[in-house]
Design a protein around this motif. Structure first.
Motif, PDB file in Angstrom:
ATOM      1  N   GLN A  67       0.811  -1.213   0.000  1.00 57.41           N
ATOM      2  CA  GLN A  67       0.000   0.000   0.000  1.00 57.41           C
ATOM      3  C   GLN A  67       0.844   1.262   0.000  1.00 57.41           C
ATOM      4  O   GLN A  67       0.563   2.208  -0.736  1.00 57.41           O
ATOM      5  N   SER A  68       1.910   1.324   0.798  1.00 57.28           N
ATOM      6  CA  SER A  68       2.740   2.533   0.850  1.00 57.28           C
ATOM      7  C   SER A  68       4.063   2.211   1.525  1.00 57.28           C
ATOM      8  O   SER A  68       4.182   1.231   2.271  1.00 57.28           O
ATOM      9  N   LYS A  88      -0.032  -2.635  -8.902  1.00 57.41           N
ATOM     10  CA  LYS A  88       0.252  -1.332  -8.292  1.00 57.41           C
ATOM     11  C   LYS A  88      -1.021  -0.536  -8.012  1.00 57.41           C
ATOM     12  O   LYS A  88      -0.955   0.661  -7.732  1.00 57.41           O
ATOM     13  N   GLU A 140      -3.137  -0.450  -5.565  1.00 59.37           N
ATOM     14  CA  GLU A 140      -3.374   0.062  -4.213  1.00 59.37           C
ATOM     15  C   GLU A 140      -2.214   0.885  -3.677  1.00 59.37           C
ATOM     16  O   GLU A 140      -2.291   1.410  -2.573  1.00 59.37           O
ATOM     17  N   PHE A 141      -1.134   0.974  -4.436  1.00 60.23           N
ATOM     18  CA  PHE A 141       0.040   1.691  -3.934  1.00 60.23           C
ATOM     19  C   PHE A 141      -0.178   3.200  -4.040  1.00 60.23           C
ATOM     20  O   PHE A 141      -0.636   3.713  -5.069  1.00 60.23           O
ATOM     21  N   MET A 142       0.172   3.917  -2.964  1.00 53.73           N
ATOM     22  CA  MET A 142       0.073   5.382  -2.944  1.00 53.73           C
ATOM     23  C   MET A 142       1.282   5.939  -3.685  1.00 53.73           C
ATOM     24  O   MET A 142       2.366   6.084  -3.119  1.00 53.73           O
ATOM     25  N   ASN A 143       1.059   6.269  -4.961  1.00 49.80           N
ATOM     26  CA  ASN A 143       2.169   6.589  -5.853  1.00 49.80           C
ATOM     27  C   ASN A 143       2.496   8.083  -5.902  1.00 49.80           C
ATOM     28  O   ASN A 143       3.189   8.530  -6.812  1.00 49.80           O
ATOM     29  N   ASP A 144       2.003   8.848  -4.950  1.00 47.73           N
ATOM     30  CA  ASP A 144       2.266  10.286  -4.948  1.00 47.73           C
ATOM     31  C   ASP A 144       3.241  10.696  -3.849  1.00 47.73           C
ATOM     32  O   ASP A 144       3.345  11.876  -3.514  1.00 47.73           O
ATOM     33  N   GLY A 145       3.958   9.748  -3.291  1.00 47.56           N
ATOM     34  CA  GLY A 145       4.915  10.060  -2.232  1.00 47.56           C
ATOM     35  C   GLY A 145       6.331  10.169  -2.759  1.00 47.56           C
ATOM     36  O   GLY A 145       6.579  10.382  -3.956  1.00 47.56           O
ATOM     37  N   GLU A 183       8.697   5.545  -5.554  1.00 50.12           N
ATOM     38  CA  GLU A 183       7.966   4.989  -6.687  1.00 50.12           C
ATOM     39  C   GLU A 183       8.138   3.478  -6.706  1.00 50.12           C
ATOM     40  O   GLU A 183       9.263   2.964  -6.629  1.00 50.12           O
TER      41      GLU A 183
END
Length: 455
Positions: A62-63, A194, A196-201, A204
């Motif tokens: 997830q993150s 990908k 569910e991955f929080m890709n805005d942190g 990557e």
């Protein structure tokens, strides 16, 4: 009599209707009691003890919450799923009002002892006390986890670094003959998942390759399922906040070489740049990763930039020192100072030069250099008692002294100009050497960071 009996029967029927009927136990409650009545949560749920229990494992990242280079750990948030078959939790849905799936307490049934080998700390995971069981005995244990994992972090390429951290699942005690592991989904599906991955942190997600293997210990095989989390850092924040200001300060230092060499502002300006860079470096110490293994390349970059600024300052100090040292020596060695000391008095007590005569003016070269060749007449005049010169002779003496003074002053100015030109050439040579070192270092860093960024 019959009327009395009829009345009693009607009264009894009325009383029977008024008495509440005892509620039947719900089908869900009956099913739960039936399944757990003789269930032993300490026994592996198989009828044939020689058959292994296969645990299917699935993972969704997830993150990425934190990457700590000093402790060599990474904090992640994952969705973890375990699926296995419990042969003791099987029922016929038709006997229980068509119930196909129920939730049971995880403390009441058998749970496999599958752990993560890289586990360091559980973090702030929410406890999920229930599992789902369907009528065929399939148990689904889904829960979110925030785990702190030990990971060998490579920070040398910061901020263009990539990290490869693994999550290895295995049974703590049971061998592969008792508990076997397997992937719930295909390796390709897990690697490219990908959604569910929080890709805005800051990080990557590249992929999550997975693999299965068995390791042999003490003549016993143990099953392992490993997920490799491949992540890459987004360097834009660090490029804008760290690298670009450093490059600007270095460019300002380079342009400071165009300040006049003879002025004292160059050294003061370079000292100001060095102090500003030191302050900038101290304020951004927390932005750099702390690692006890090796120094990131960006730390080496800052140290080399500081060394180049110091080298630039030392070079300027050296050139200015040579310049002023040369001017002083030229003044001390010039004949103009001697002439000024000899002929500079306003009221001489005796003739400044007994050798000065009309013939001395004739021996002045047209080029302006004064050549003194004493003649026999001049040498004989030394033994004579000097007489007070007349007005014309005194004027001639003053003219000769002025001519020599101006000639020596011109030669002094020429020597100073030649020395200044020599110092300027030395400054230009050192400046080009400084540019060569700076350009070579910058090109090396750019090639390294570009290769890491596009790899």
């Amino acid at each position: 009599m019959s009327l009395i009996w009829l009345t009693l029967l009607l009264s009894a029927a009325h009383l029977a209707e008024c008495v509440p009927e005892k509620q039947k136990r719900s089908a869900l409650n009956q099913l739960t009691r039936t399944l757990l009545r003789k269930y032993d949560c300490g026994v592996r749920p198989v009828h044939n003890w020689t058959s292994p229990t296969v645990i299917y494992i699935d993972l969704i990242l997830q993150s990425v919450l934190d990457v700590d280079g000093k402790t060599q750990s990474i904090t992640t948030s994952i969705w973890y799923r375990q699926i296995w078959t419990d042969e003791f939790l099987v029922w016929d849905p038709e006997e229980f009002d068509g119930i196909n799936e129920i939730s049971l307490s995880s403390d009441a049934i058998w749970i496999p002892d599958v752990i993560v080998s890289e586990f360091v700390d559980e973090g702030k995971s929410l406890p999920i006390p229930y599992v789902y069981v369907n009528s065929s005995g399939s148990v689904k244990h889904h829960r979110p986890m925030q785990v702190v994992l030990a990971c060998s972090l490579e920070m040398y390429a910061f901020p263009f670094d990539k990290q490869n951290c693994s999550l290895t699942f295995r049974s703590w005690l049971h061998s592969v003959k008792e508990i076997d592991l397997a992937l719930w989904r295909s390796a390709e599906a897990v690697a490219n998942d990908k959604r569910e991955f929080m890709n805005d942190g800051e990080w990557e997600l590249l992929s999550i390759p997975s693999s299965y293997w068995q390791i042999r210990q003490d003549d016993t095989d143990y099953a392992h399922v490993q997920f490799n989390v491949l992540i890459r850092r987004r360097p834009l924040l660090y490029v804008v906040g760290l690298l670009i200001p450093s490059v600007f300060l270095m460019l300002v230092d380079v342009t400071s070489f165009y300040l006049p060499l003879s002025s004292g502002t160059r050294i003061a300006f370079k000292i100001s740049i060095l102090l500003g860079y030191t302050l900038f470096r101290v304020n951004l110490t927390d932005e750099l990763p702390a690692t006890a293994v090796n120094t990131p390349l960006i730390g080496v970059f800052f140290a080399v930039c500081m060394a180049l600024l110091m080298l630039s300052l030392i070079k300027s100090i050296l050139v200015v020192k040579l310049l002023h040292h040369g001017e002083k020596e030229v003044r001390q060695m010039s004949m103009s100072a001697c002439l000024l000391d000899k002929y500079g008095s306003a009221a001489p007590s005796f003739p400044e030069s007994a050798l000065t005569s009309i013939g001395t003016l004739d021996r002045i070269n047209p080029s302006g250099d004064y050549e003194f060749e004493p003649s026999l007449e001049d040498l004989l005049s030394l033994n004579e008692i000097p007489e007070v010169p007349s007005g014309l002779e005194w004027l001639l003496q003053e003219l000769v002294s002025l001519h020599q003074a101006f000639s020596q002053e011109d030669s002094e100015s020429s020597a100073q100009a030649e020395w200044l030109a020599l110092c300027s050439k030395l400054d230009c040579f050192l400046f080009r050497f400084y540019l060569l070192v700076l350009a070579s270092y910058a090109a090396t860093l750019l090639m390294l960071w570009a290769s890491w960024s596009f790899a």
